[in-house]
Design an enzyme around this catalytic site. Structure first.
Site, mmCIF file in Angstrom:
data_model
loop_
_atom_site.group_PDB
_atom_site.id
_atom_site.type_symbol
_atom_site.label_atom_id
_atom_site.label_comp_id
_atom_site.label_asym_id
_atom_site.label_seq_id
_atom_site.Cartn_x
_atom_site.Cartn_y
_atom_site.Cartn_z
ATOM 1 C CG ASN A 209 36.652 47.877 42.109
ATOM 2 O OD1 ASN A 209 36.344 47.226 43.424
ATOM 3 N ND2 ASN A 209 37.719 48.273 43.064
ATOM 4 C CG ASP A 306 51.502 44.909 40.437
ATOM 5 O OD1 ASP A 306 50.503 44.034 41.247
ATOM 6 O OD2 ASP A 306 50.975 44.521 39.552
ATOM 7 C CB ILE A 307 50.167 44.380 46.391
ATOM 8 C CG1 ILE A 307 49.208 46.231 46.557
ATOM 9 C CG2 ILE A 307 50.050 43.920 47.514
ATOM 10 C CD1 ILE A 307 48.017 46.560 47.231
ATOM 11 C CE LYS A 337 45.012 41.953 34.417
ATOM 12 N NZ LYS A 337 43.623 42.268 34.748
ATOM 13 C CE LYS A 341 49.564 41.814 37.702
ATOM 14 N NZ LYS A 341 48.839 42.894 38.701
HETATM 15 O O1 PMT Z 1 34.379 40.704 45.420
HETATM 16 P P1 PMT Z 1 33.255 39.807 44.692
HETATM 17 O O2 PMT Z 1 32.057 40.931 43.847
HETATM 18 O O3 PMT Z 1 33.164 38.761 44.861
HETATM 19 O O4 PMT Z 1 34.204 39.661 42.704
HETATM 20 C C1 PMT Z 1 35.643 39.066 42.813
HETATM 21 C C2 PMT Z 1 36.809 39.591 41.471
HETATM 22 C C3 PMT Z 1 35.694 39.732 39.769
HETATM 23 C C4 PMT Z 1 36.794 40.818 42.086
HETATM 24 C C5 PMT Z 1 37.822 38.998 41.817
HETATM 25 O O5 PMT Z 1 37.250 37.098 41.310
HETATM 26 C C6 PMT Z 1 38.614 38.978 40.895
HETATM 27 O O6 PMT Z 1 39.022 38.934 39.961
HETATM 28 N N1 PMT Z 1 39.446 40.065 41.414
HETATM 29 C C7 PMT Z 1 40.882 40.813 40.786
HETATM 30 C C8 PMT Z 1 40.336 41.664 39.979
HETATM 31 C C9 PMT Z 1 41.175 42.099 39.009
HETATM 32 O O7 PMT Z 1 40.615 42.351 37.655
HETATM 33 O O8 PMT Z 1 41.895 42.426 39.503
HETATM 34 P P2 PMT Z 1 43.243 43.400 38.335
HETATM 35 O O9 PMT Z 1 43.497 42.546 36.532
HETATM 36 O O10 PMT Z 1 43.353 44.467 38.431
HETATM 37 O O11 PMT Z 1 44.926 42.511 38.825
HETATM 38 C C10 PMT Z 1 45.616 40.708 38.134
HETATM 39 C C11 PMT Z 1 45.798 40.941 39.988
HETATM 40 O O12 PMT Z 1 46.976 41.498 40.630
HETATM 41 C C12 PMT Z 1 45.597 40.799 41.241
HETATM 42 O O13 PMT Z 1 44.892 39.773 41.872
HETATM 43 C C13 PMT Z 1 44.960 41.909 41.514
HETATM 44 O O14 PMT Z 1 44.706 41.787 43.307
HETATM 45 C C14 PMT Z 1 46.329 41.930 41.699
HETATM 46 N N2 PMT Z 1 46.397 43.636 42.426
HETATM 47 C C15 PMT Z 1 46.558 44.936 41.012
HETATM 48 C C16 PMT Z 1 46.765 46.086 40.887
HETATM 49 C C17 PMT Z 1 47.329 46.623 42.275
HETATM 50 N N3 PMT Z 1 47.908 47.930 42.502
HETATM 51 N N4 PMT Z 1 48.152 45.432 43.837
HETATM 52 C C18 PMT Z 1 47.405 44.003 43.321
HETATM 53 O O15 PMT Z 1 48.407 43.675 43.574
#
Ligand code: PMT
Length: 396
Positions: A209, A306-307, A337, A341
């Site tokens: 991504n 999901d870490i 979220k 979580k």
């Molecule tokens: O890297 P940049 O270009 O500066 O952009 C920053 C960002 C937009 C990536 C950052 O600010 C951000 O929002 N990161 C989270 C992205 C996201 O939407 O994640 P998610 O909705 O898939 O997950 C939510 C949370 O769970 C996050 O903290 C993610 O790290 C965590 N997660 C998700 C999936 C997974 N399998 N394991 C996780 O730990």
């Protein structure tokens, strides 16, 4: 402009690294600092006062008897106005003089007469650095409360290789920024994920991504500057680790999961900034997929762990902070979220604001509700996030 309003005396002493001090002046000024340069006579053999005058916009002082000071007390006037004296490069001779409390030129006298902190960035030949006399002086200076930045190891101007190189100007700037940052996370171990993950389809292709890693790296830097010991588990990005941060490189979500779970129990705070792939390829090909084998190759996906949720489930685990990037309904989706979580704090951002660029707009969601932060560079938002985390963890 993280140093706006800070007055820094930059002392330059006589070593070849003096030319790098010119870049340091530029970096300090770019961050809003007011920089007054004072040079030893030796330094003027390497770089002229004109260079520093042009870059700092101020006259440069070299002489204790400078007639520009009406009371003939340049050492008192210049050091009394400073929030910090930084000497870069600091030669072995200069460090010896400071350790002994000598006041035999303007810069040494200013240092002795100061009532502000002193940072020294040593630069010298490796044998001079390793000599018992220099090491005695370093010990004495540290005992006197002087902060020593570096030195780095590597190839030296004399052709030898070893410890004694001055830190790069950008690293010295980071140390100065850290110096002025309140230590709200002192003594804390902080584990952070950043960047994208890469889920292989075959040996050369994959699903990833557009996360650049900027937000996560800014958070790592802010936590480190706030006094925390930081481990950064990073997906593939093109930055080097912030100064003082321990980086673990990973590629896939499974790699990231393993790296985080191995360290989560030791952490006080876990911040998941990474854009982790929700799915990986179940039927990853061992060899490169060929185009002309007839038909489109099927790609089967399987869910990744999901870490963040797993760390949040640990008994006596760290204080967990998540990020949520959404394209709409930020409040509702980010809060959902956070609840799902089971974490105390989540930072929400819209994809159009957060992905890729230097700036972002964050809303922090915790038990008390939503805390919108003003749009700002990621470095500034990261500091505000760290302060919010420090407030919440201080209450625990
Ligand atoms: O890297 P940049 O270009 O500066 O952009 C920053 C960002 C937009 C990536 C950052 O600010 C951000 O929002 N990161 C989270 C992205 C996201 O939407 O994640 P998610 O909705 O898939 O997950 C939510 C949370 O769970 C996050 O903290 C993610 O790290 C965590 N997660 C998700 C999936 C997974 N399998 N394991 C996780 O730990």
């Amino acid at each position: 402009m993280e140093l706006l309003g800070k007055r820094i005396v930059l002392g330059v002493t006589g070593g070849i690294a003096a030319y790098k001090a010119a870049e340091l002046v530029r970096l300090l000024i770019k961050q809003g600092a007011e920089v007054q340069v004072a040079m030893t006579e030796g330094a003027t053999h390497f770089v002229t006062t004109t260079t520093f005058q042009a870059l700092s916009g101020k006259s440069v002082f070299t002489d204790q008897w400078d007639a520009r000071m009406p009371n003939a007390m340049a050492h008192i006037d210049l050091s009394r106005q400073a929030d910090l004296i930084l000497v870069a490069p600091a030669t072995a001779d200069f460090m010896a003089r400071v350790a002994q409390g000598l006041a035999d030129d303007l810069l040494a006298t200013m240092v002795l007469a100061r009532d502000c902190p002193l940072l020294l960035a040593p630069a010298m030949n490796r044998q001079m650095w390793e000599s018992p006399a220099t090491q005695r002086n370093v010990t004495q200076l540290a005992a006197d409360g002087v902060q020593i930045l570096g030195p780095a190891s590597g190839e030296q101007a004399c052709g030898e290789v070893g410890a004694g190189r001055m830190l790069e100007p950008a690293e010295i700037l980071e140390a100065v920024l850290a110096f002025f940052t309140p230590k709200v996370l002192a003594g804390k171990q902080v584990l952070i994920t950043a960047g994208p993950t890469f889920e292989a389809i075959d040996p050369v292709r994959g699903i990833t991504n557009l996360s650049s890693g900027r937000m996560g790296y800014a958070v790592a830097r802010a936590a480190q500057q706030a006094g925390a010991k930081v481990v950064l588990v990073s997906g593939p990005v093109c930055f080097s680790a912030p100064h003082g941060v321990d980086r673990i490189n990973v590629r896939s979500a499974l790699d990231m999961h393993a790296a985080v779970m191995a360290r989560a129990a030791a952490a006080d705070i876990f911040i998941g900034v990474a854009a982790v792939a929700d799915y990986r390829v179940a039927n990853r090909a061992e060899h490169k997929l060929k185009k002309d084998t007839g038909g489109v190759p099927p790609i089967e996906l399987i869910e990744n762990p999901d870490i963040l949720a797993e760390v949040a489930r640990l008994k006596d685990g760290p204080f967990c902070v998540g990020f949520a990037a959404e394209s709409q309904n930020l409040d509702a989706y980010a809060q959902a979220k956070r609840r799902k979580k089971n974490i105390p704090l989540i930072a929400g951002n819209l994809i159009q604001d957060g992905f890729g660029g230097d700036d972002n707009r964050l809303v922090l969601f915790d038990d008390a509700g939503a805390h919108p932060l003003n749009p700002a560079p990621k470095s500034v938002l990261a500091r505000q996030l760290v302060e919010h985390i420090a407030t919440l963890t201080g209450k625990n």
